[in-house]
Motif scaffolding. Structure first.
Motif, PDB file in Angstrom:
ATOM      1  N   MET A 183       0.681  -1.324   0.084  1.00 36.11           N
ATOM      2  CA  MET A 183       0.075  -0.021   0.008  1.00 36.11           C
ATOM      3  C   MET A 183       0.853   1.258   0.079  1.00 36.11           C
ATOM      4  SD  MET A 183      -2.585   1.559   2.984  1.00 36.11           S
ATOM      5  CE  MET A 183      -1.168   1.918   3.892  1.00 36.11           C
ATOM      6  N   SER A 184       1.891   1.326   0.818  1.00 34.30           N
ATOM      7  CA  SER A 184       2.681   2.331   0.984  1.00 34.30           C
ATOM      8  C   SER A 184       3.573   2.659  -0.611  1.00 34.30           C
ATOM      9  CB  SER A 184       3.791   2.223   1.762  1.00 34.30           C
ATOM     10  OG  SER A 184       3.243   2.135   3.160  1.00 34.30           O
ATOM     11  N   PHE A 185       4.014   1.648  -1.193  1.00 33.13           N
ATOM     12  CA  PHE A 185       4.380   1.477  -2.403  1.00 33.13           C
ATOM     13  C   PHE A 185       3.765   2.192  -3.461  1.00 33.13           C
ATOM     14  CE2 PHE A 185       5.649  -0.004  -6.723  1.00 33.13           C
ATOM     15  CZ  PHE A 185       7.126   0.546  -6.694  1.00 33.13           C
ATOM     16  N   ILE A 186       2.294   1.865  -3.508  1.00 36.93           N
ATOM     17  CA  ILE A 186       1.254   2.478  -4.359  1.00 36.93           C
ATOM     18  C   ILE A 186       1.028   3.717  -4.028  1.00 36.93           C
ATOM     19  CG2 ILE A 186      -1.215   2.357  -4.873  1.00 36.93           C
ATOM     20  CD1 ILE A 186      -0.857  -0.812  -4.326  1.00 36.93           C
ATOM     21  N   LEU A 187       1.165   4.281  -2.700  1.00 36.72           N
ATOM     22  CA  LEU A 187       0.600   5.435  -2.563  1.00 36.72           C
ATOM     23  C   LEU A 187       2.018   6.459  -2.878  1.00 36.72           C
ATOM     24  CD1 LEU A 187      -0.969   5.535   1.205  1.00 36.72           C
ATOM     25  CD2 LEU A 187      -2.168   5.849  -1.265  1.00 36.72           C
ATOM     26  N   PHE A 188       3.239   5.826  -2.470  1.00 35.79           N
ATOM     27  CA  PHE A 188       4.429   6.727  -3.113  1.00 35.79           C
ATOM     28  C   PHE A 188       4.298   7.314  -4.608  1.00 35.79           C
ATOM     29  CE2 PHE A 188       8.712   6.936  -4.664  1.00 35.79           C
ATOM     30  CZ  PHE A 188       9.291   7.449  -3.824  1.00 35.79           C
ATOM     31  N   TRP A 189       3.702   6.402  -5.311  1.00 36.40           N
ATOM     32  CA  TRP A 189       3.540   6.736  -6.790  1.00 36.40           C
ATOM     33  C   TRP A 189       2.300   7.335  -7.237  1.00 36.40           C
ATOM     34  CZ3 TRP A 189       7.922   6.906  -8.972  1.00 36.40           C
ATOM     35  CH2 TRP A 189       8.910   6.025  -8.671  1.00 36.40           C
ATOM     36  N   GLY A 190       1.305   7.336  -6.239  1.00 37.07           N
ATOM     37  CA  GLY A 190       0.071   8.168  -6.570  1.00 37.07           C
ATOM     38  C   GLY A 190      -1.111   7.143  -6.923  1.00 37.07           C
ATOM     39  N   PRO A 193      -6.771   6.610  -3.960  1.00 37.19           N
ATOM     40  CA  PRO A 193      -8.068   7.143  -4.556  1.00 37.19           C
ATOM     41  C   PRO A 193      -7.927   8.682  -4.946  1.00 37.19           C
ATOM     42  CG  PRO A 193      -8.580   6.099  -2.565  1.00 37.19           C
ATOM     43  CD  PRO A 193      -7.054   6.067  -2.522  1.00 37.19           C
ATOM     44  N   GLY A 194      -7.145   9.445  -4.224  1.00 37.50           N
ATOM     45  CA  GLY A 194      -7.038  10.881  -4.604  1.00 37.50           C
ATOM     46  C   GLY A 194      -5.798  11.129  -5.758  1.00 37.50           C
ATOM     47  N   ILE A 304      -3.879   5.749   5.925  1.00 39.48           N
ATOM     48  CA  ILE A 304      -5.027   5.252   5.305  1.00 39.48           C
ATOM     49  C   ILE A 304      -6.448   6.109   5.124  1.00 39.48           C
ATOM     50  CG2 ILE A 304      -6.963   3.453   5.287  1.00 39.48           C
ATOM     51  CD1 ILE A 304      -4.594   1.558   6.349  1.00 39.48           C
ATOM     52  N   LYS A 305      -6.666   6.751   6.353  1.00 33.84           N
ATOM     53  CA  LYS A 305      -7.661   7.780   6.456  1.00 33.84           C
ATOM     54  C   LYS A 305      -7.162   9.127   5.519  1.00 33.84           C
ATOM     55  CE  LYS A 305      -9.730   6.699  10.988  1.00 33.84           C
ATOM     56  NZ  LYS A 305     -10.118   7.088  12.162  1.00 33.84           N
ATOM     57  N   ASN A 306      -6.009   9.365   5.481  1.00 34.15           N
ATOM     58  CA  ASN A 306      -5.593  10.642   4.712  1.00 34.15           C
ATOM     59  C   ASN A 306      -5.671  10.311   3.422  1.00 34.15           C
ATOM     60  OD1 ASN A 306      -5.170  12.042   6.895  1.00 34.15           O
ATOM     61  ND2 ASN A 306      -2.968  11.602   6.963  1.00 34.15           N
ATOM     62  N   ALA A 307      -5.495   9.142   2.960  1.00 40.01           N
ATOM     63  CA  ALA A 307      -5.652   8.708   1.544  1.00 40.01           C
ATOM     64  C   ALA A 307      -6.936   8.426   0.917  1.00 40.01           C
ATOM     65  CB  ALA A 307      -4.646   7.384   1.213  1.00 40.01           C
ATOM     66  N   GLY A 308      -7.906   8.380   1.864  1.00 41.04           N
ATOM     67  CA  GLY A 308      -9.303   8.132   1.649  1.00 41.04           C
ATOM     68  C   GLY A 308      -9.533   6.777   1.169  1.00 41.04           C
ATOM     69  N   ILE A 309      -8.914   5.727   1.732  1.00 33.84           N
ATOM     70  CA  ILE A 309      -9.397   4.353   1.289  1.00 33.84           C
ATOM     71  C   ILE A 309     -10.271   3.778   2.504  1.00 33.84           C
ATOM     72  CG2 ILE A 309      -8.390   2.077   1.143  1.00 33.84           C
ATOM     73  CD1 ILE A 309      -5.525   3.315   0.569  1.00 33.84           C
ATOM     74  N   LYS A 310     -11.256   3.445   1.968  1.00 35.69           N
ATOM     75  CA  LYS A 310     -12.518   3.130   2.943  1.00 35.69           C
ATOM     76  C   LYS A 310     -12.388   1.841   3.229  1.00 35.69           C
ATOM     77  CE  LYS A 310     -15.395   6.933   1.173  1.00 35.69           C
ATOM     78  NZ  LYS A 310     -15.108   7.877   2.405  1.00 35.69           N
TER      79      LYS A 310
END
Length: 537
Positions: A183-190, A193-194, A304-310
């Motif tokens: 998940m962190s790797f995915i968020l790293f590259w954008g 959800p946002g 997770i909350k900041n990324a908006g992953i419900k």
């Protein structure tokens, strides 16, 4: 049992060791998974949030890299000793008495007993507080009772049941950590959800390094030192767990080195990778990071909350609960086996060596289960303060234990050299990193032990309660050690290397090797699916 006045206790107890009927029910896959996550609890998933808030992501990563190297030094050192002599009832306290002095073994044994017992109660409390992440009206005492009864019941089953439950509990932890890293790797590259590409944005704003108790380079170094001391709770007693479990492990001379050799990669992936991921996905100034042991304080949940992953925060929270449950299970096992080991060594009443037909030392388990009642102190605000004091007694226990492990290893190596037992068949496992890492650990851990509460010595920050809670664990250990020395004043302060007993218990070890060879031969001859069976075993 009376101890010899001029030789270690092991010689006088050798015959009794063979009569103790614990069962070797911990399989290879159990040992492997226990090495990965046997004592990983809320410290890694939730407690790292406070360290991130104090030090910042760069200092958090640097401190965890440093402590991982030191912990790896301890695991390889303890594995070398333990692979040499994996007898029933062994523990680092047992080896402390055997290779250093009865007083050190006595103090280590009781340190382990009460520390593991208190942390057992703490993990129950932590799990209950994590449950409160979801709104509910169930009284906290009900949740405590459910967790306590379940953990105690599991420890009364045969040890293979403990091994099996730890296998699946630790598997959940591993899947969670791997999932969070992905998940962190995915968020790293954008990829969230946002579609906000995080990169190393939080290393720039609010910054990579925070200051603690001072400004400038001094403040940043203090932040690094704070995390070094704080992080011990995430690693506490993982090496000791394998030592204690080896007495009930199948084929320990094969399984222990295998676990130790892979331990470095697990530290690298799960701890270093975990804190790197935390620094990427969660800002160090996020609100809630220092709110305590509730899952809302987890940097992963905040991210997770900041990324908006419900919905994912609830999944993480559920696994964190099982993580606390697993750690409580492990610490009760370790506490009961520490008491069992104390009794084997003659440092506790012999009744605690009694086992049932499944090989469970039931009196030890029952006695150590009483520590779980401390968790009910959290039902009252006033009593919870007292419970916090109990927890603080264990804060320094990790550093004390690892310092003692260094001493035990040095004496073991000296004995091997003095008695010329350096051939490979005698010592089946030796790390290429030793004795270099253990010398580094011998230097660093006592310093960290003394620096555990260094923040109280800065002007304007001293308080008697903070000072006592930081160092009371060291005081308790020294009192136990000195009391034993005074009672046994005629004993030597330390066994001479040429007098250390390296022989007693070898009959049991050789019998295990013969059994292992027979099992291996039977497997090869009778199973065409031997590769699958070996993987499962």
């Amino acid at each position: 049992m009376e101890l010899s006045q001029d030789k270690p206790f092991v010689e006088s107890q050798a015959g009794e060791m063979n009569a103790i009927n614990t069962k070797r029910g911990i399989k290879s896959r159990h040992a492997q998974m226990m090495a990965i996550g046997g004592t990983i609890g809320t410290g890694l998933f939730v407690g790292t949030g406070e360290a991130l808030a104090v030090a910042g992501p760069a200092m958090l990563l640097a401190a965890y890299c440093s402590i991982c190297v030191l912990v790896y030094g301890i695991i390889t050192a303890t594995t070398e000793i333990n692979t040499y002599l994996p007898v029933r009832g062994c523990s680092m306290a047992y080896f402390g008495s055997r290779f250093v002095s009865p007083s050190l073994g006595f103090a280590m044994g009781w340190l382990y007993w009460y520390s593991f017992g208190i942390i057992f109660a703490y993990e129950i409390t932590a799990g209950v507080l994590v449950i409160s992440y979801w709104p509910n009206t169930v009284p906290i005492a009900v949740w405590i009772t459910i967790m306590l009864v379940t953990i105690v019941a599991l420890n009364f089953f045969p040890v293979k049941v403990y091994g099996e439950t730890e296998f699946w509990f630790a598997s959940l932890k591993v899947f969670l950590i791997i999932g969070l890293l992905l998940m962190s790797f995915i968020l790293f590259w954008g990829g969230g959800p946002g579609h906000q590409r995080l990169g190393f944005h939080y290393w720039k704003d609010p910054g990579a390094m925070n200051e603690y108790r001072a400004s400038g380079a001094t403040g940043r170094f203090c932040a690094y030192l704070y995390v070094l001391c704080f992080s011990v709770f995430s690693f506490n007693f993982a090496p000791e767990l394998l030592v204690i479990a080896s007495g009930e492990m199948k084929h320990p001379r094969k399984n222990l080195p295998r676990a130790a050799k892979q331990y470095f990669y697990r530290l690298l992936i799960f701890y270093v990778g975990g804190v790197l991921a935390i620094g990427v996905i969660c800002p160090s100034n996020a609100s809630g990071l220092t709110d305590g042991t509730n899952a809302a304080a987890s940097p992963f949940v905040i991210a997770i909350k900041n990324a908006g992953i419900k919905g994912l925060d609830s999944v993480v929270n559920a696994v964190i609960i099982t993580s606390a449950w697993s750690s409580g299970n492990s610490y009760l096992y370790m506490s009961s086996r520490s008491l069992f080991s104390l009794a084997v060594a003659g440092n506790a009443p012999a009744i605690f060596t009694r086992c049932n037909r499944w090989g469970v030392p039931y009196y030890s388990v029952l006695t150590c289960s009483l520590f779980g009642l401390l968790a009910y102190m959290n039902c009252s605000a006033g009593a919870s303060v007292v419970f916090t004091w109990f927890i603080n007694i264990t804060n320094t226990a990790g550093f004390i234990s690892w310092t003692c492990c260094c001493i035990v290893f040095h004496r073991f190596r000296k004995a091997c050299k003095a008695q010329a037992t350096t051939t490979q068949p005698i010592r089946p496992y030796q790390s290429r990193m030793q004795p270099y890492l253990i010398w580094l650990a011998t230097l660093v851990f006592p310093i960290l032990l003394l620096c555990n509460g260094f923040g109280v010595f800065f002007p304007g920050h001293f308080s008697a309660s903070s000072f006592l809670t930081s160092y009371i664990g060291l005081f308790v250990f020294l009192v136990i050690y000195i009391a034993h020395r005074l009672v046994h004043w005629g004993d030597k302060w330390m066994h001479r290397p040429e007098e250390i007993d390296l022989i007693s218990g070898m009959d049991e070890v050789h019998a295990l090797e013969v059994e292992e060879m027979e099992d291996l031969g039977e497997s090869v001859e009778t199973s065409k699916w031997k590769w699958l069976k070996a993987l499962w075993e």
